[in-house]
Design a protein around this motif. Structure first.
Motif, PDB file in Angstrom:
ATOM      1  N   UNK A 287      38.693  40.332  26.502  1.00  0.00           N
ATOM      2  CA  UNK A 287      40.060  40.832  26.656  1.00  0.00           C
ATOM      3  C   UNK A 287      41.060  39.765  26.236  1.00  0.00           C
ATOM      4  N   UNK A 288      41.786  40.040  25.175  1.00  0.00           N
ATOM      5  CA  UNK A 288      42.689  39.040  24.607  1.00  0.00           C
ATOM      6  C   UNK A 288      44.159  39.435  24.680  1.00  0.00           C
ATOM      7  N   UNK A 289      44.442  40.693  25.036  1.00  0.00           N
ATOM      8  CA  UNK A 289      45.842  41.074  25.109  1.00  0.00           C
ATOM      9  C   UNK A 289      46.046  42.306  25.988  1.00  0.00           C
ATOM     10  N   UNK A 290      47.227  42.366  26.560  1.00  0.00           N
ATOM     11  CA  UNK A 290      47.703  43.574  27.219  1.00  0.00           C
ATOM     12  C   UNK A 290      49.012  43.922  26.528  1.00  0.00           C
ATOM     13  N   UNK A 291      48.961  44.985  25.729  1.00  0.00           N
ATOM     14  CA  UNK A 291      50.155  45.330  24.939  1.00  0.00           C
ATOM     15  C   UNK A 291      51.192  46.080  25.762  1.00  0.00           C
ATOM     16  N   UNK A 292      50.731  46.770  26.782  1.00  0.00           N
ATOM     17  CA  UNK A 292      51.645  47.617  27.547  1.00  0.00           C
ATOM     18  C   UNK A 292      51.296  47.505  29.024  1.00  0.00           C
ATOM     19  N   UNK A 293      52.217  46.962  29.833  1.00  0.00           N
ATOM     20  CA  UNK A 293      51.983  46.780  31.262  1.00  0.00           C
ATOM     21  C   UNK A 293      52.271  48.044  32.060  1.00  0.00           C
ATOM     22  N   UNK A 294      52.748  49.099  31.421  1.00  0.00           N
ATOM     23  CA  UNK A 294      53.040  50.331  32.144  1.00  0.00           C
ATOM     24  C   UNK A 294      54.007  50.078  33.288  1.00  0.00           C
ATOM     25  N   UNK A 295      53.636  50.543  34.487  1.00  0.00           N
ATOM     26  CA  UNK A 295      54.496  50.364  35.666  1.00  0.00           C
ATOM     27  C   UNK A 295      54.035  49.216  36.564  1.00  0.00           C
ATOM     28  N   UNK A 296      53.094  48.413  36.079  1.00  0.00           N
ATOM     29  CA  UNK A 296      52.549  47.324  36.899  1.00  0.00           C
ATOM     30  C   UNK A 296      53.610  46.263  37.155  1.00  0.00           C
ATOM     31  N   UNK A 297      53.831  45.960  38.441  1.00  0.00           N
ATOM     32  CA  UNK A 297      54.709  44.828  38.774  1.00  0.00           C
ATOM     33  C   UNK A 297      54.069  43.864  39.764  1.00  0.00           C
ATOM     34  N   UNK A 298      52.808  44.094  40.107  1.00  0.00           N
ATOM     35  CA  UNK A 298      52.047  43.132  40.912  1.00  0.00           C
ATOM     36  C   UNK A 298      50.694  42.923  40.241  1.00  0.00           C
ATOM     37  N   UNK A 299      50.426  41.689  39.850  1.00  0.00           N
ATOM     38  CA  UNK A 299      49.124  41.338  39.299  1.00  0.00           C
ATOM     39  C   UNK A 299      48.347  40.633  40.404  1.00  0.00           C
ATOM     40  N   UNK A 300      47.287  41.272  40.879  1.00  0.00           N
ATOM     41  CA  UNK A 300      46.568  40.813  42.056  1.00  0.00           C
ATOM     42  C   UNK A 300      45.755  39.541  41.834  1.00  0.00           C
ATOM     43  N   UNK A 301      45.212  39.038  42.922  1.00  0.00           N
ATOM     44  CA  UNK A 301      44.418  37.808  42.880  1.00  0.00           C
ATOM     45  C   UNK A 301      43.239  37.955  41.917  1.00  0.00           C
ATOM     46  N   UNK A 302      43.090  36.953  41.057  1.00  0.00           N
ATOM     47  CA  UNK A 302      41.967  36.877  40.113  1.00  0.00           C
ATOM     48  C   UNK A 302      41.857  38.107  39.207  1.00  0.00           C
ATOM     49  N   UNK A 303      42.959  38.822  39.030  1.00  0.00           N
ATOM     50  CA  UNK A 303      42.925  40.069  38.255  1.00  0.00           C
ATOM     51  C   UNK A 303      42.375  39.859  36.849  1.00  0.00           C
ATOM     52  N   UNK A 304      42.739  38.732  36.225  1.00  0.00           N
ATOM     53  CA  UNK A 304      42.279  38.448  34.861  1.00  0.00           C
ATOM     54  C   UNK A 304      41.520  37.118  34.804  1.00  0.00           C
ATOM     55  N   UNK A 305      40.877  36.766  35.865  1.00  0.00           N
ATOM     56  CA  UNK A 305      40.128  35.502  35.893  1.00  0.00           C
ATOM     57  C   UNK A 305      39.065  35.496  34.790  1.00  0.00           C
ATOM     58  N   UNK A 306      39.022  34.396  34.065  1.00  0.00           N
ATOM     59  CA  UNK A 306      38.006  34.195  33.023  1.00  0.00           C
ATOM     60  C   UNK A 306      38.061  35.274  31.945  1.00  0.00           C
ATOM     61  N   UNK A 307      39.274  35.605  31.517  1.00  0.00           N
ATOM     62  CA  UNK A 307      39.440  36.514  30.385  1.00  0.00           C
ATOM     63  C   UNK A 307      39.730  35.715  29.119  1.00  0.00           C
ATOM     64  N   UNK A 308      39.877  36.402  27.984  1.00  0.00           N
ATOM     65  CA  UNK A 308      39.953  35.711  26.699  1.00  0.00           C
ATOM     66  C   UNK A 308      41.346  35.508  26.142  1.00  0.00           C
ATOM     67  N   UNK A 309      42.374  35.621  26.968  1.00  0.00           N
ATOM     68  CA  UNK A 309      43.758  35.507  26.501  1.00  0.00           C
ATOM     69  C   UNK A 309      44.034  34.157  25.829  1.00  0.00           C
ATOM     70  N   UNK A 310      44.848  34.221  24.758  1.00  0.00           N
ATOM     71  CA  UNK A 310      45.438  33.010  24.175  1.00  0.00           C
ATOM     72  C   UNK A 310      46.872  32.838  24.679  1.00  0.00           C
TER      73      UNK A 310
END
Length: 397
Positions: A287-310
């Motif tokens: 997983x390298x990108x999130x193009x659209x966050x929609x209605x998300x305004x809380x990103x929970x604990x470790x939600x994207x831990x160890x993902x491939x984002x630059x």
């Protein structure tokens, strides 16, 4: 009449007590069995029929007389409706429940049990509306499931461990509403699933570790349970091509719902829910990108831990909150852009010595919690901070 003294058989076998048997002795079932069918000729059973090591998953009692249910330990009991009031812990069957030529048991509109020896295609007929909990659990001989027009619910663990199911044909059905916890757990030969728009709920671990599952269509889905698609290592298409598209009806996304989906590479976030649960996409290394966050305004604990984002552009929803470890251990992550709307950024949203560059674009007045000094001292963020105006961010550092 006959007396059943002892069952000698392999573990997880199905056993039918012979017609004409009137008594079952203590220790008769001192082994592990998947199912036991007791005919109406049985009038007496011992108080210790399981002996020291016995265990039976499901027991079908065909007599209207009360047998000592405590003798069956933790077994799931099925008794005739006429005898239901004589038991405190049993599921009632209609008087005319059926056992077909291949040993499949159904009644009251429910597919109740599929024997472990079953092989080939399993057809769920149109008069079946529910698949009972664990009905076909561990049936490794099933290769295909054909679902009829009447099915509304697939119970917990219904096909758990059916590792040779290669196809689930839902083309005739448009009324299924729920796939319960663990229903297709480790069905490792299923490559695609197409569900009717009527399906709104997928339970905890429902498709956990379906290794080659790559394509999922669930256009009406509202609730995705904890770990529902975790460890689906081949998953790349969910309600869209080349992405996990959760926009539309999704109102609840459980803890670790898509964790460890290593080939997942693009996500469109829900538009009907505000919070992304703990570990929702943890360890999705592709997983390298999130193009659209929609209605998300809380990103929970470790939600994207160890993902491939630059790099990551954080949600722009008002009062957005980024919790502990949200982007921890993302080894390639080098830039976080705060556009607007952030309310809280946890001190440890990335791990120590991550060295992430923090950039601010626009008004930072909404930020209530951001301990920049602590983040710099711990090496979580780079000491070079970028902002349109120094006065916008100097209070945080």
């Amino acid at each position: 009449g006959l007396i059943l003294v002892r069952v000698l058989g392999t573990a997880d076998a199905d056993f039918t007590v012979a017609e004409g048997t009137y008594k079952i002795n203590d220790g008769a079932f001192d082994t592990e069995l998947s199912s036991v069918i007791i005919p109406d000729t049985v009038k007496e059973i011992g108080s210790d029929i399981l002996g020291e090591h016995g265990k039976i998953s499901k027991v079908f009692i065909n007599t209207s007389e009360a047998l000592d249910e405590n003798s069956f330990g933790d077994s799931i009991l099925f008794v005739p409706e006429s005898a239901a009031d004589k038991y405190t812990n049993a599921n009632a069957l209609c008087e005319s429940y059926k056992i077909n030529s291949r040993g499949v048991i159904s009644g009251n509109g429910t597919l109740i049990y599929v024997p472990k020896s079953y092989k080939g295609k399993l057809t769920i007929y149109n008069d079946i509306n529910t698949v009972f909990e664990g009905a076909a659990e561990g049936c490794t001989g099933i290769t295909e499931v054909i679902v009829g027009t009447g099915l509304t619910e697939i119970g917990a663990n219904a096909f758990n461990g059916c590792r040779n199911i290669g196809n689930v044909d839902m083309s005739r059905n448009n009324v299924l509403t729920s796939i319960d916890d663990g229903a297709f757990y480790q069905c490792t030969s299923v490559s695609s699933i197409s569900m009717p728009e009527s399906l709104t709920n997928v339970g905890k671990d429902a498709f956990y570790s379906c290794d080659i599952l790559s394509d999922v269509s669930m256009p009406g889905i509202e609730t995705i349970g904890n770990g529902a698609f975790a460890r689906c290592n081949s998953l790349v298409n969910f309600n869209d091509t080349g992405k996990i598209n959760l926009a539309g009806n999704v109102k609840s996304l459980g803890t670790g719902a898509f964790a460890w989906c290593s080939m997942l590479n693009n996500v469109v976030m829900p538009t009907e829910t505000a919070e992304l649960a703990e570990g929702a996409f943890a360890n999705c290394i592709g997983l390298k990108e999130v193009k659209d966050w929609g209605s998300i305004n809380v990103i929970g604990e470790n939600a994207f831990k160890n993902c491939g984002f630059y790099s990551v552009v954080l949600p722009q929803e008002k009062d957005a909150v980024i919790k502990s470890g949200a982007f921890a251990e993302c080894q390639n992550l080098n830039n976080i852009l705060i556009v607007k709307g952030i309310k809280e950024l946890a001190d440890d949203f990335v791990e120590e010595n991550a060295g992430v560059v923090l950039s601010f674009a626009g008004d930072a007045s909404s930020i209530e919690k951001l301990d920049g000094k602590s983040m710099v001292e711990s090496g979580r963020i780079n000491p070079s901070i970028y902002a349109a105006k120094e006065s916008d961010v100097e209070k945080f550092f």
